[in-house]
Enzyme design. Structure first.
Site, mmCIF file in Angstrom:
data_model
loop_
_atom_site.group_PDB
_atom_site.id
_atom_site.type_symbol
_atom_site.label_atom_id
_atom_site.label_comp_id
_atom_site.label_asym_id
_atom_site.label_seq_id
_atom_site.Cartn_x
_atom_site.Cartn_y
_atom_site.Cartn_z
ATOM 1 N N CYS A 2 0.952 -1.160 0.077
ATOM 2 C CA CYS A 2 0.161 0.062 0.102
ATOM 3 C C CYS A 2 0.814 1.257 -0.037
ATOM 4 O O CYS A 2 1.900 1.149 0.544
ATOM 5 C CB CYS A 2 -0.991 0.043 1.122
ATOM 6 S SG CYS A 2 -1.952 -1.321 1.287
ATOM 7 N N ARG A 27 4.919 0.593 -6.257
ATOM 8 C CA ARG A 27 5.170 -0.306 -5.104
ATOM 9 C C ARG A 27 4.152 -1.669 -5.306
ATOM 10 O O ARG A 27 4.097 -2.427 -4.473
ATOM 11 C CB ARG A 27 4.318 0.452 -3.696
ATOM 12 C CG ARG A 27 5.386 1.623 -3.268
ATOM 13 C CD ARG A 27 4.556 2.343 -2.282
ATOM 14 N NE ARG A 27 4.485 1.649 -0.902
ATOM 15 C CZ ARG A 27 5.389 1.723 -0.072
ATOM 16 N NH1 ARG A 27 6.455 2.577 -0.167
ATOM 17 N NH2 ARG A 27 5.353 1.154 1.102
ATOM 18 N N TRP A 75 -3.091 -2.827 -1.613
ATOM 19 C CA TRP A 75 -2.607 -4.032 -2.107
ATOM 20 C C TRP A 75 -3.561 -5.109 -1.130
ATOM 21 O O TRP A 75 -3.121 -4.885 -0.033
ATOM 22 C CB TRP A 75 -1.038 -4.306 -1.840
ATOM 23 C CG TRP A 75 -0.490 -5.552 -2.524
ATOM 24 C CD1 TRP A 75 -0.104 -5.789 -3.722
ATOM 25 C CD2 TRP A 75 -0.269 -6.855 -1.447
ATOM 26 N NE1 TRP A 75 0.568 -7.175 -3.791
ATOM 27 C CE2 TRP A 75 -0.051 -7.748 -2.496
ATOM 28 C CE3 TRP A 75 -0.600 -6.976 -0.229
ATOM 29 C CZ2 TRP A 75 0.550 -8.918 -2.033
ATOM 30 C CZ3 TRP A 75 -0.427 -8.328 0.049
ATOM 31 C CH2 TRP A 75 0.195 -9.417 -0.779
ATOM 32 N N ASN A 101 -1.731 1.178 5.885
ATOM 33 C CA ASN A 101 -0.881 0.379 5.528
ATOM 34 C C ASN A 101 -0.588 -0.556 6.686
ATOM 35 O O ASN A 101 0.032 -0.015 7.737
ATOM 36 C CB ASN A 101 0.258 1.077 4.822
ATOM 37 C CG ASN A 101 1.293 -0.013 4.409
ATOM 38 O OD1 ASN A 101 0.998 -1.236 4.145
ATOM 39 N ND2 ASN A 101 2.550 0.458 4.082
ATOM 40 N N GLY A 102 -0.880 -1.826 6.424
ATOM 41 C CA GLY A 102 -0.703 -2.721 7.411
ATOM 42 C C GLY A 102 -1.756 -3.633 7.906
ATOM 43 O O GLY A 102 -2.707 -3.934 6.943
ATOM 44 N N GLU A 489 17.361 -17.270 -8.633
ATOM 45 C CA GLU A 489 17.037 -15.811 -8.857
ATOM 46 C C GLU A 489 16.238 -15.853 -10.458
ATOM 47 O O GLU A 489 15.122 -15.382 -10.732
ATOM 48 C CB GLU A 489 18.175 -14.970 -8.784
ATOM 49 C CG GLU A 489 17.903 -13.693 -9.315
ATOM 50 C CD GLU A 489 16.728 -12.831 -8.491
ATOM 51 O OE1 GLU A 489 16.373 -13.275 -7.428
ATOM 52 O OE2 GLU A 489 16.679 -11.549 -9.042
ATOM 53 N N LYS A 493 12.678 -14.531 -11.246
ATOM 54 C CA LYS A 493 12.333 -13.826 -12.362
ATOM 55 C C LYS A 493 11.295 -14.127 -13.368
ATOM 56 O O LYS A 493 10.421 -13.343 -13.856
ATOM 57 C CB LYS A 493 13.718 -13.111 -13.210
ATOM 58 C CG LYS A 493 14.480 -12.437 -12.373
ATOM 59 C CD LYS A 493 14.114 -11.027 -12.252
ATOM 60 C CE LYS A 493 14.535 -10.236 -10.859
ATOM 61 N NZ LYS A 493 13.847 -10.673 -9.654
ATOM 62 N N GLU A 496 7.930 -14.067 -11.789
ATOM 63 C CA GLU A 496 7.340 -12.740 -11.571
ATOM 64 C C GLU A 496 6.978 -12.244 -12.919
ATOM 65 O O GLU A 496 5.881 -11.298 -12.868
ATOM 66 C CB GLU A 496 8.602 -11.929 -10.930
ATOM 67 C CG GLU A 496 8.664 -12.204 -9.246
ATOM 68 C CD GLU A 496 10.069 -11.312 -9.010
ATOM 69 O OE1 GLU A 496 9.687 -10.685 -8.102
ATOM 70 O OE2 GLU A 496 10.962 -11.349 -9.588
ATOM 71 N N HIS A 512 17.818 -36.656 -8.281
ATOM 72 C CA HIS A 512 17.317 -36.871 -7.050
ATOM 73 C C HIS A 512 15.582 -36.793 -7.215
ATOM 74 O O HIS A 512 15.053 -36.450 -6.163
ATOM 75 C CB HIS A 512 18.006 -36.513 -5.979
ATOM 76 C CG HIS A 512 19.301 -37.006 -5.474
ATOM 77 N ND1 HIS A 512 19.601 -37.915 -5.038
ATOM 78 C CD2 HIS A 512 20.583 -36.006 -5.719
ATOM 79 C CE1 HIS A 512 20.874 -37.998 -5.015
ATOM 80 N NE2 HIS A 512 21.332 -37.257 -5.618
ATOM 81 N N LYS A 611 6.341 -4.211 -4.461
ATOM 82 C CA LYS A 611 7.898 -3.809 -4.306
ATOM 83 C C LYS A 611 8.497 -3.848 -2.839
ATOM 84 O O LYS A 611 9.450 -4.503 -2.805
ATOM 85 C CB LYS A 611 8.146 -2.453 -5.035
ATOM 86 C CG LYS A 611 9.578 -1.917 -5.043
ATOM 87 C CD LYS A 611 10.416 -2.615 -6.170
ATOM 88 C CE LYS A 611 11.578 -2.133 -6.045
ATOM 89 N NZ LYS A 611 12.466 -3.280 -6.802
HETATM 90 C C1 G6P Z 1 9.457 -8.084 -2.919
HETATM 91 C C2 G6P Z 1 10.190 -7.578 -4.163
HETATM 92 C C3 G6P Z 1 11.434 -8.356 -4.500
HETATM 93 C C4 G6P Z 1 12.480 -7.949 -3.459
HETATM 94 C C5 G6P Z 1 11.804 -8.553 -1.986
HETATM 95 C C6 G6P Z 1 12.873 -8.217 -0.717
HETATM 96 O O1 G6P Z 1 9.192 -9.476 -2.983
HETATM 97 O O2 G6P Z 1 9.147 -7.832 -5.356
HETATM 98 O O3 G6P Z 1 11.836 -7.540 -5.778
HETATM 99 O O4 G6P Z 1 13.502 -8.859 -3.739
HETATM 100 O O5 G6P Z 1 10.443 -7.728 -1.864
HETATM 101 O O6 G6P Z 1 12.888 -6.704 -0.711
HETATM 102 P P1 G6P Z 1 13.845 -5.960 0.081
HETATM 103 O O7 G6P Z 1 13.442 -4.684 -0.060
HETATM 104 O O8 G6P Z 1 13.760 -6.758 1.365
HETATM 105 O O9 G6P Z 1 15.222 -6.137 -0.531
#
Ligand code: G6P
Length: 616
Positions: A2, A27, A75, A101-102, A489, A493, A496, A512, A611
């Protein structure tokens, strides 16, 4: 997660709020709205599920003669995205508007009490309780300031809240924060005061900010902002910090998407992270800007790295480097697991958190546990003055500039660079760096930006490959050593950006279980630079080929033997084996980006993602 914006000033409130909401889009959100109070003392709320263009259409009827107001990007946590569940929420008298937010952990109980006492709660959210509780306190004769403070004391959990209301009272906006809810920052400009969840929507208006800590409340009136403790009501003297943030880093420029821009910014990000910290001839690592307590670091017996998402993957790579450079046992933990498992920590433990936003709720929760157990803490962050920098003893600033794309790219590479530098620094201080030539290693690090530019200059190769790959529903990405986390990673990606199921595996694990998945319908990406683990990767690749697998290989330029095994090859510039993750990560970012594009998805704001994940 949010986003919040609030404004009290003499410019067009509606436009300022809309502009702020646009800046908060990065965000991640599913609903959006504003509430303003007009010169004729009317509260108007326009809100909708969906994105900014939907609000823009709905907002044409919203009044223009506003004095102040608040806005929100939601969100969803409690209740699906809908107009009713969107913020701002109001009370029964329609005089109070609230954005939140929370998560209010005791909201069921609060909601029940409010309903029994006759309040008309219209949404499914936890947030809507707030204006109704404030309404009750006002009905009992409290001022809006007292009513908001009393309401804050009734909410359990981590919450960041901004209240606006129709009033003759000079206090027009009230903001408070409890627990690890996302940030609340006040911004000051000539004739205006702003409040927001982070500085991104404010940097075009001001460079002067005050951050709220947990347990603090801010009363904003025309010529003054008063800060108090939520618990004791004591007036707090809080400083204004001056932050000169480059406005350019929040603009897309000529790129189609922020993510593509940020992928291309990686060579410069790495330069920024290393700048004034690494020197050659003689070799020197200078982390004096990080305020490290060297005497404590010399006594460290154990290191734990924590993080979430891409930051956790960067930490997994960092574990290997730091262990190698320092000889200290290094563990790695997902912050959301670490915080609930009573980890064994003492004052000789170093906890390194990777948290580019400084706001991730689980990472902050884990840091609190580490603090309570007296560990020494270093946090890696892209934003100063955040909760993570306040919790840690020291921080390493990534200096990448704002990252707007929800999926991390440049902060991922810069987090790895910062971990590498920190590992070298610790090893150098403790005289434990093994058989590597420090000067040569720093020279190799300095070559990364140039090698990244070489890789990025081949970007056009990814469009046709992505088109071919976009028809598949499942992927495996295999790597070994430093490139196993890069496989994870890469898989993250792909999930996502293209909503394709992908798993990152250590190549040795293939036999395995995952080997039974092999057929032409599951492309397998093998990360196989020609390093000391290459023969092992080749064994795995041969085994996949023998089962008629569909193989894509990332390998070093000049590797000819691989042609007999792979359907597609992505070549990487040669680099010191220790540094290969900086190069292998990038083709997987580009591939995921172009697969997402070829499927027509919003790569900057993928569905359901945020984000900064500011709630658990
Ligand atoms: C969210 C974002 C990711 C990020 C993760 C950790 O999931 O979408 O891109 O890697 O948070 O974020 P931070 O701010 O703790 O690095």
């Amino acid at each position: 997660m949010c986003g919040i914006i609030g404004y009290l000033g003499n410019q067009d409130t509606k436009n300022i709020l809309l502009n702020g909401l646009k800046k908060l889009e990065y965000r991640g959100y599913d609903s959006i709205g504003i509430a303003t109070i007009t010169a004729s003392q009317e509260l108007s709320i326009t809100k909708t599920s969906g994105k900014f263009p939907t609000l823009k259409k709905a907002i044409v009827d919203h009044p223009t003669n506003n004095l102040y107001g608040i806005g929100h990007t939601r969100w969803a946590t409690h209740g699906k995205p809908s107009k009713t569940n969107s913020h701002p929420h109001s009370d029964c008298t329609q005089k109070i508007a609230v954005v939140h937010n929370g998560i209010i952990e005791n909201y069921q109980e609060l909601r029940e009490k409010l309903t029994i006492s006759g309040h008309n709660i219209v949404s499914e959210t936890d947030s809507e309780c707030i204006p109704h509780i404030i309404e009750d306190y006002i009905a009992k004769g409290h001022s809006i300031s007292q009513a908001t403070q009393l309401t804050a004391s009734r909410l359990e959990g981590s919450n960041a809240v901004v209240v606006s209301h129709i009033t003759e009272d000079p206090v027009k906006l009230i903001a408070f924060k409890s627990g690890n809810a996302g940030g609340v920052v006040i911004g000051y400009s000539k004739n205006a005061t702003f409040v927001a969840s982070d500085i991104t929507p404010l940097i075009e208006h001001t460079s002067q900010f005050t951050y709220l800590n947990s347990g603090e409340i801010a009363y904003i009136s025309e010529n003054n902002v008063e800060f108090k403790s939520l618990k004791t009501s004591d007036v707090l003297q809080k400083e204004k910090v001056i932050l000169q943030v480059n406005n350019k880093s929040t603009q897309k420029g000529t790129y189609k998407h922020y993510m593509l821009k940020e992928i291309h910014e990686q060579p410069q990000s790495i330069v920024n992270t290393m700048k004034d910290r690494l020197f050659t001839a003689p070799a020197k690592i200078d982390l004096s800007d990080c305020n490290l307590d060297i005497s404590r670091l010399k006594n460290i017996e154990r290191i734990i790295l924590i993080g979430m998402g891409s930051s956790l993957h960067a930490a997994m790579v960092g574990k290997i480097w730091i262990e190698q450079f320092t000889g200290i046992p290094v563990d790695i933990d997902n912050a959301s697991e670490f915080r609930y498992r009573n980890p064994v920590i003492n004052e000789n433990t170093l906890v390194i958190s990777v948290c580019q936003s400084g706001e991730t709720a689980d990472t902050l929760g884990a840091m609190e546990i580490a603090k309570a157990k007296k560990a020494y803490q270093i946090t890696l962050t892209n934003y100063l003055e955040t909760q993570s920098t306040r919790l840690a003893n020291s921080y390493i600033h990534l200096r990448t500039g704002t990252e707007i794309g929800v999926a991390s790219t440049k902060t991922f590479l810069s987090s790895m660079a910062a971990l590498f530098i920190l590992g070298l620094f610790l090893g150098n201080e403790r005289k434990t760096i093994p058989n590597i030539n420090l000067n040569q290693t720093i020279l190799s690090l300095n070559q990364i930006p140039e090698k990244l530019n070489q890789l990025l200059s081949q970007e056009s190769l990814y469009t046709p490959l992505a088109k071919t790959l976009s028809k598949y529903r499942n992927f495996l990405i295999l790597g070994r050593g430093l490139n196993y986390p890069i496989g994870m990673e890469g898989a993250l990606k792909l999930k996502e950006l293209s909503y394709i199921h992908a798993e990152g595996y250590p190549a040795g694990e293939l036999k395995h279980g995952p080997i039974s998945l092999i057929d032409q319908n599951i492309p397998i990406i093998a990360i196989a630079p020609q390093d000391s683990l290459y023969p092992k990767m080749m064994t795995t690749i041969s085994e996949i080929a023998a089962r008629n697998g569909n193989i894509i290989v990332l390998t070093t330029e000049g590797n000819t033997e691989i042609k007999n095994f792979a359907e597609h090859i992505i070549y990487l510039p040669e680099i010191d084996e220790l540094l290969s993750p900086f190069l292998t990560a990038v083709p997987l970012q580009l591939l995921s980006y172009y697969v997402g594009i070829s499927k027509g998805y919003n790569v900057d704001q993928p569905r359901h993602l945020a984000k900064s994940v500011t709630v658990e």
